[in-house]
Design a protein around this motif. Structure first.
Motif, PDB file in Angstrom:
ATOM      1  N   GLN A 136      13.859  20.970  38.885  1.00 57.81           N
ATOM      2  CA  GLN A 136      14.601  19.872  38.257  1.00 57.81           C
ATOM      3  C   GLN A 136      14.473  19.907  36.738  1.00 57.81           C
ATOM      4  O   GLN A 136      15.335  19.396  36.026  1.00 57.81           O
ATOM      5  N   PHE A 137      13.414  20.520  36.261  1.00 55.55           N
ATOM      6  CA  PHE A 137      13.188  20.631  34.825  1.00 55.55           C
ATOM      7  C   PHE A 137      13.531  22.041  34.357  1.00 55.55           C
ATOM      8  O   PHE A 137      13.473  23.005  35.127  1.00 55.55           O
ATOM      9  N   SER A 138      13.870  22.165  33.092  1.00 58.73           N
ATOM     10  CA  SER A 138      14.088  23.486  32.499  1.00 58.73           C
ATOM     11  C   SER A 138      13.711  23.426  31.030  1.00 58.73           C
ATOM     12  O   SER A 138      13.797  22.374  30.381  1.00 58.73           O
ATOM     13  N   LYS A 143      16.925  26.821  22.201  1.00 60.20           N
ATOM     14  CA  LYS A 143      17.132  25.545  21.517  1.00 60.20           C
ATOM     15  C   LYS A 143      15.839  24.770  21.308  1.00 60.20           C
ATOM     16  O   LYS A 143      15.837  23.743  20.633  1.00 60.20           O
ATOM     17  N   HIS A 144      14.748  25.255  21.900  1.00 60.20           N
ATOM     18  CA  HIS A 144      13.455  24.560  21.827  1.00 60.20           C
ATOM     19  C   HIS A 144      13.572  23.156  22.398  1.00 60.20           C
ATOM     20  O   HIS A 144      13.138  22.170  21.764  1.00 60.20           O
ATOM     21  N   LYS A 145      14.145  23.054  23.592  1.00 62.71           N
ATOM     22  CA  LYS A 145      14.372  21.745  24.198  1.00 62.71           C
ATOM     23  C   LYS A 145      13.947  21.727  25.655  1.00 62.71           C
ATOM     24  O   LYS A 145      14.007  22.753  26.343  1.00 62.71           O
ATOM     25  N   ASP A 150      20.397  17.905  33.617  1.00 58.78           N
ATOM     26  CA  ASP A 150      21.204  18.237  32.435  1.00 58.78           C
ATOM     27  C   ASP A 150      20.918  17.301  31.268  1.00 58.78           C
ATOM     28  O   ASP A 150      21.642  17.315  30.260  1.00 58.78           O
ATOM     29  N   GLU A 151      19.858  16.511  31.373  1.00 56.72           N
ATOM     30  CA  GLU A 151      19.580  15.503  30.355  1.00 56.72           C
ATOM     31  C   GLU A 151      18.358  15.903  29.540  1.00 56.72           C
ATOM     32  O   GLU A 151      17.305  16.231  30.096  1.00 56.72           O
ATOM     33  N   GLU A 152      18.489  15.873  28.224  1.00 57.68           N
ATOM     34  CA  GLU A 152      17.384  16.270  27.359  1.00 57.68           C
ATOM     35  C   GLU A 152      16.300  15.203  27.311  1.00 57.68           C
ATOM     36  O   GLU A 152      16.575  14.005  27.259  1.00 57.68           O
ATOM     37  N   ILE A 153      15.051  15.661  27.305  1.00 56.08           N
ATOM     38  CA  ILE A 153      13.900  14.797  27.062  1.00 56.08           C
ATOM     39  C   ILE A 153      13.433  15.089  25.642  1.00 56.08           C
ATOM     40  O   ILE A 153      13.036  16.219  25.338  1.00 56.08           O
ATOM     41  N   ILE A 154      13.496  14.122  24.777  1.00 57.81           N
ATOM     42  CA  ILE A 154      13.166  14.334  23.370  1.00 57.81           C
ATOM     43  C   ILE A 154      11.650  14.472  23.213  1.00 57.81           C
ATOM     44  O   ILE A 154      10.891  13.557  23.547  1.00 57.81           O
ATOM     45  N   LYS A 209      11.330   8.955  30.956  1.00 55.55           N
ATOM     46  CA  LYS A 209      12.712   9.430  31.016  1.00 55.55           C
ATOM     47  C   LYS A 209      13.165   9.718  32.446  1.00 55.55           C
ATOM     48  O   LYS A 209      14.341   9.504  32.787  1.00 55.55           O
ATOM     49  N   THR A 210      12.236  10.187  33.300  1.00 55.56           N
ATOM     50  CA  THR A 210      12.647  10.689  34.613  1.00 55.56           C
ATOM     51  C   THR A 210      12.003   9.966  35.795  1.00 55.56           C
ATOM     52  O   THR A 210      12.479  10.085  36.922  1.00 55.56           O
ATOM     53  N   GLY A 211      10.914   9.274  35.548  1.00 55.86           N
ATOM     54  CA  GLY A 211      10.178   8.651  36.645  1.00 55.86           C
ATOM     55  C   GLY A 211       9.195   9.600  37.319  1.00 55.86           C
ATOM     56  O   GLY A 211       8.405   9.197  38.173  1.00 55.86           O
TER      57      GLY A 211
END
Length: 230
Positions: A136-138, A143-145, A150-154, A209-211
């Protein structure tokens, strides 16, 4: 030759440190008036910046945030404020390292070199060609992100470096020392708190962000392990 800017309201400390780093063949600028530091940053273009925290007019955290808008060079805090909350604030402000006073100048120099080399390596793009798939994560190395689906975690630069190291070793136990050496180039036992602060902060951002609260597991008395989520 590395270019180093040191900001501290104690001019005597600045002079002692300046002499040491010049003996290491560094080009050094010192500043005991924080309000003037931004102008020096823009003109001198240092490779690394050392900041005290408790200063008049502008504290180190506030100054770090201002500097971070202008440059991504390593910023190291040198401070007698050593609580976990102090360190969290320093890393949140954009600091790359947090060194407790009293400190060894030899160790500080090692950390300066390690952070500059790591920053240079990161900017060359030599290892930025892949996306690390964690289910679920990538982690996008170009981009160092960090992403959840599909949602960025800052996350901050230091949190990215931590996440990258854990992701490269997914499902493996990583010790506090291994993390410390990877993030700062050196490790002493007091650095365990810095590692714990960064992991705690990264975990909170992920959970908020994700729970998901079990991406990074604690390995009791040893370190951490990132669990790949399918």
């Amino acid at each position: 030759m590395y270019k180093i800017l040191m900001v501290d309201d104690d001019f005597e400390v600045l002079q002692i440190n300046k002499k040491f780093f010049e003996e290491k063949e560094c080009e050094v600028r010192i500043c005991n008036k924080p309000a003037e530091a931004m102008d020096i940053v823009q003109k001198f273009k240092p490779d690394c910046i050392l900041l005290d925290v408790m200063m008049p007019e502008i504290d180190g955290y506030t100054l770090c945030r201002k500097i971070r808008v202008k440059t991504d060079v390593p910023i190291l805090f040198l401070s007698g404020k050593v609580s976990e909350d102090d360190k969290v604030e320093g890393f949140e402000a954009g600091g790359d390292d947090y060194i407790e006073k009293p400190y060894s100048l030899r160790e500080v120099y090692m950390r300066i070199v390690a952070n500059i080399r790591r920053n240079s390596h990161k900017n060359t793009g030599r290892n930025n060609s892949l996306v690390i798939d964690l289910g679920q994560f990538s982690l996008d190395k170009e981009k160092h992100k960090l992403f959840y689906e599909d949602e960025e975690i800052i996350i901050s630069n230091k949190e990215y470096d931590l996440m990258l190291f854990l992701a490269e070793n997914a499902n493996k136990e990583i010790t506090f020392e291994e993390i410390g050496v990877r993030l700062w180039g050196t490790y002493i036992e007091s650095d365990r708190r810095n590692v714990m602060v960064n992991v705690s902060r990264l975990r909170k951002k992920i959970q908020d962000k994700t729970g998901v609260d079990n991406l990074i597991e604690t390995v009791w008395s040893k370190g951490y392990k990132l669990i790949k989520h399918n």
